[in-house]
Design a protein around this motif. Structure first.
Motif, mmCIF file in Angstrom:
data_model
loop_
_atom_site.group_PDB
_atom_site.id
_atom_site.type_symbol
_atom_site.label_atom_id
_atom_site.label_comp_id
_atom_site.label_asym_id
_atom_site.label_seq_id
_atom_site.Cartn_x
_atom_site.Cartn_y
_atom_site.Cartn_z
ATOM 1 N N ARG A 523 -49.430 37.513 9.803
ATOM 2 C CA ARG A 523 -48.797 38.129 10.801
ATOM 3 C C ARG A 523 -47.238 37.196 11.031
ATOM 4 N NH1 ARG A 523 -51.092 41.560 15.285
ATOM 5 N NH2 ARG A 523 -52.815 42.306 14.436
ATOM 6 N N ARG A 524 -47.405 35.968 10.748
ATOM 7 C CA ARG A 524 -46.086 35.182 11.089
ATOM 8 C C ARG A 524 -45.580 34.482 9.992
ATOM 9 N NH1 ARG A 524 -46.252 33.730 16.609
ATOM 10 N NH2 ARG A 524 -47.304 35.508 17.819
ATOM 11 N N ASP A 525 -46.429 34.157 8.799
ATOM 12 C CA ASP A 525 -45.784 33.740 7.792
ATOM 13 C C ASP A 525 -45.709 34.312 6.511
ATOM 14 O OD1 ASP A 525 -44.801 31.258 8.184
ATOM 15 O OD2 ASP A 525 -46.447 29.982 7.610
ATOM 16 N N GLY A 526 -46.192 35.800 6.607
ATOM 17 C CA GLY A 526 -46.312 36.854 5.696
ATOM 18 C C GLY A 526 -47.146 36.479 4.471
ATOM 19 N N VAL A 527 -48.113 35.589 4.890
ATOM 20 C CA VAL A 527 -48.976 35.452 3.443
ATOM 21 C C VAL A 527 -49.895 36.587 3.268
ATOM 22 C CG1 VAL A 527 -51.052 33.995 3.076
ATOM 23 C CG2 VAL A 527 -49.336 33.294 4.389
ATOM 24 N N PRO A 528 -50.223 37.015 1.954
ATOM 25 C CA PRO A 528 -50.913 38.093 1.711
ATOM 26 C C PRO A 528 -52.421 37.919 2.182
ATOM 27 C CG PRO A 528 -50.629 36.793 -0.179
ATOM 28 C CD PRO A 528 -49.674 36.233 0.675
ATOM 29 N N GLY A 529 -52.907 39.095 3.080
ATOM 30 C CA GLY A 529 -54.096 38.998 3.525
ATOM 31 C C GLY A 529 -54.395 40.045 4.606
ATOM 32 N N SER A 530 -55.383 39.982 5.320
ATOM 33 C CA SER A 530 -55.669 40.960 6.137
ATOM 34 C C SER A 530 -55.096 40.432 7.786
ATOM 35 C CB SER A 530 -57.318 41.148 6.489
ATOM 36 O OG SER A 530 -57.372 41.933 7.792
#
Length: 724
Positions: A523-530
């Protein structure tokens, strides 16, 4: 039996010696790479995060190594692989030993001369708390320090420009660019060293950088970049860092200046925390600006808390800076007030930190710090505000001088004590030191920092979900043992927080937090995942049960808020029963156009009756009222809920709550003697939709229906009823 332990000072001195070894910085680089690097493929998963929960060092330990290494002349010459391994093994051994030495003996903790004293609590002792404080989990995610800094210092931006030559946004851009650079180097270092001879292997280049590299990434002039970087280089001596609890300048100023134009930063987390905290020292040195900076600091805590709570409750339910008056006498002040139906949150904000003396285990200092940071906030929330909120003779006046026209009868009031700074082992200290009172409607306090509030409002963005969690978390109190509140929240999101009455304690491991960690990184760092853990927020999304919860939020009716709490506490089997039962009621109603209902009994002396019809409320509401009263009576329940679901549009129409003591009645005994038993929500029960008559005693077709609807029996329950 423990071997005779060495003194902590003796172990610390030996640790300082190994940290001063030639090329020890390469050992630190390896430890940082192992501890701080998260490895994942296409998407980040909780399993990837678990890598960091297997025998890793806490950040305070690594910061100690960095501080000790910087006490001597820096030597970045590359030692042999054997020497680096020897450094690492010895460091690991000494850190384990020093951890053990910090733990008071069992004889000290449970002093035989004190254990019979009913007021004796060994966990209030400074020497006992000292270990918990040093090894406590982090209060915030790194991106929270980064993002909240911009909000925290937005009112101080002119001071930054005038006195430092850069803006708060430029500081953030430099820090973000440095983090991007380190991530790039981290991803390439393994490939680069694989092409080298093993004698040349090192991870130190990952943490080395120049101002020019940052300038190229951030598009900020190199002179400005240098000014930002130099602001986080220690300009004070580190000679006074002679024990674990001494002030370590490398925490406040984590950038290390190397020969030439290079710098070194081992932990990006330390830099973002310094970004959040170190400007306080800059402001404090400016006597003319000091008081203004303190005012901005306090305003940040209140304003940020209010804005986050508005995400959950909306603009019109959150109020700030509310004065409480009795006639013309000011009786109290509420920093942030949240109202939702007959529930309220009173939030009092503080901006205090744990002092160095407290970190050293000084009893008086620990209690003094806690009193200023937490106890005073709670006393204000309880004595000045919560006890007055239900008293209509006291007026609530907003900052514009207008009286608030809101509900003044609250079933539950939750005091929140919120601090803006990192306060180590906050929950644990609150459990030991906080003196509070609980009444019928004023619940135990929820002590937290702005970082926890930020995450809670991020993940629980519905009033019912948020209040339900607060209700359970404050009710369970010290029944739940965890190193950090984020772990408890993660457990709730994953599997619905619940502690049965027969259990006295629930112990949660830190690894449970990986589900929340992933969601927040996405949500905050834009990392790909759920972006949402699989659990209470996902499993029933789109079902009738989910719609009921959302409708309770929308209706904001006092009668059904407690029902919402009950529904959200149910287990998977019970929720499936409700989903299947209502689905069948709707199906039957659409088929024959008639009223249908079912009744469920929950553990703990409560029940739920569900009516499904599109009748006018003048008919359907009295019918539901009477039915719930009869059901409550037959079960001798303390509470009974009723809801009416539409048939054509399967939404919650209205709800009721019958909450009063059971009293025997001959008249009702006769009326309910043939009511079938409700079905129990416990276990994997299936709903039996076999039609049963409401009673065996003959009721005339033209007599009033015994359900209490006011209609004739032939036009009401004679047609057909479905009961469980």
């Amino acid at each position: 039996m423990r071997e005779a332990a060495r003194k902590e000072s003796e172990i610390f001195s030996e640790l300082a010696e190994i940290c001063a070894s030639p090329g020890y910085l390469h050992a630190i680089a390896y430890l940082c790479y192992q501890n701080d690097t998260i490895r994942y493929a296409d998407t980040l998963t909780p399993e990837d995060m678990l890598q960091r929960h297997s025998d890793f060092l806490v950040r305070t330990e690594i910061s100690t190594l960095i501080g000790l290494a910087c006490k001597e002349q820096l030597n970045i010459d590359l030692p042999s692989n054997e020497a680096i391994k020897r450094y690492i093994d010895k460091t690991d051994s000494l850190l384990k030993e020093i951890h053990e030495s910090m733990k008071p003996s069992i004889e000290y903790i449970f002093d035989p001369s004190k254990v019979w004293d009913q007021n004796f609590n060994p966990f209030r002792d400074g020497l006992v708390l000292r270990e918990a404080i040093f090894y406590s989990g982090e209060s915030a995610y790194d991106f929270q320090y980064r993002d909240l800094s911009k909000i925290k210092y937005e009112k101080d931006n002119d001071w930054f420009l005038r006195n430092k030559g850069f803006s708060i946004q430029q500081i953030i851009d430099v820090v973000t660019s440095l983090q991007s650079l380190q991530n790039y180097k981290t991803n390439n270092v393994v490939r680069e060293i694989s092409d080298k001879d093993p004698s040349e292997w090192t991870f130190l280049p990952v943490y080395q950088f120049t101002a020019q590299e940052i300038s190229d990434i951030s598009n900020i002039a190199i002179d400005t970049v240098k000014s930002v970087i130099e602001s986080f280089v220690a300009s004070i001596s580190i000679d006074e860092f002679n024990s674990l609890d001494d002030f370590n300048p490398l925490n406040a100023y984590p950038v290390i200046r190397l020969p030439g134009d290079e710098y070194l930063l081992f932990q990006i987390y330390s830099l973002v925390q310094a970004l959040y905290e170190t400007p306080f020292f800059w402001f404090n040195d400016d006597a003319a600006y000091r008081s203004m900076a303190m005012q901005h600091r306090g305003e940040f805590t209140e304003n940020f808390s209010a804005e986050r709570l508005k995400l959950v409750f909306g603009e019109d339910r959150v109020f700030t800076n509310i004065d409480i008056y009795n006639s013309k006498v000011k009786a109290g002040e509420i920093d942030v007030l949240v109202v939702f139906a007959d529930r309220a949150i009173i939030l009092q904000a503080k901006s205090k930190k744990l002092t160095i003396a407290s970190r050293k285990g000084n009893d008086n200092s620990l209690q003094s710090d806690f009193k200023k940071a937490i106890q005073e906030a709670y006393d204000q929330a309880y004595l000045w505000c919560a006890t007055l909120l239900n008293e209509k003779k006291y007026k609530l006046i907003d900052k514009s001088g207008n009286e608030l026209n809101i509900n003044r009868k609250y079933k539950e009031i939750y005091p929140f004590c919120v601090v803006s700074e990192h306060y180590p082992a906050l929950s644990f200290q609150a459990g030991q030191f906080l003196k509070f009172e609980e009444t019928e409607n004023i619940k135990p306090p929820f002590v937290m920092d702005v970082f926890l509030l930020d995450v809670m409002t991020e993940m629980l963005q519905s009033p019912l979900h948020f209040l339900s969690y607060v209700n359970r978390r404050t009710s369970y109190g010290e029944k739940i043992i965890s190193t950090h509140e984020l772990t408890i929240l993660s457990c709730h999101l994953k599997q619905n927080l619940w502690v049965d009455a027969e259990h006295t304690m629930l112990v949660l491991g830190d690894d449970i937090c990986v589900y929340l960690d992933v969601a927040m990184l996405v949500r905050r760092d834009g990392v790909p995942g759920s972006d949402t853990p699989e659990g209470i927020l996902t499993k029933y999304k789109g079902t009738i049960f989910d719609q009921i919860i959302r409708d309770i939020d929308t209706l904001e009716h006092s009668a059904i808020i407690s029902l919402g709490f009950t529904l959200l506490s149910l287990n998977e089997d019970a929720i499936e029963m409700i989903n299947n039962g209502i689905t069948e009621l709707i199906k039957l109603g659409r088929k024959d156009g008639q009223h249908h209902d079912l009744t469920l009994m929950n553990e703990g002396g409560s029940g739920l009756t569900i009516h499904c019809n599109d009748d006018h409320e003048s008919i359907s509401l009295p019918r539901l009222e009477s039915h719930c009263e009869q059901r409550k009576y037959t079960q001798k329940a303390s509470t009974w809920f009723g809801i009416c679901i539409g048939q054509k549009v399967p939404r919650l129409r209205f709800g009721i709550n019958k909450e009063y003591e059971w009293v025997q009645s001959n008249e009702i005994d006769e009326l309910v003697q043939d009511l079938p038993k409700p079905q129990n929500l416990k276990g994997k029960n299936k709903i039996n939709f076999t039609p049963e008559p409401r009673q065996s005693k003959k009721v005339g077709r033209n007599e009033k229906c015994p359900c209490g609807s006011g209609k004739k029996y032939k036009k009401c329950c004679l047609k057909q009823e479905w009961r469980m």
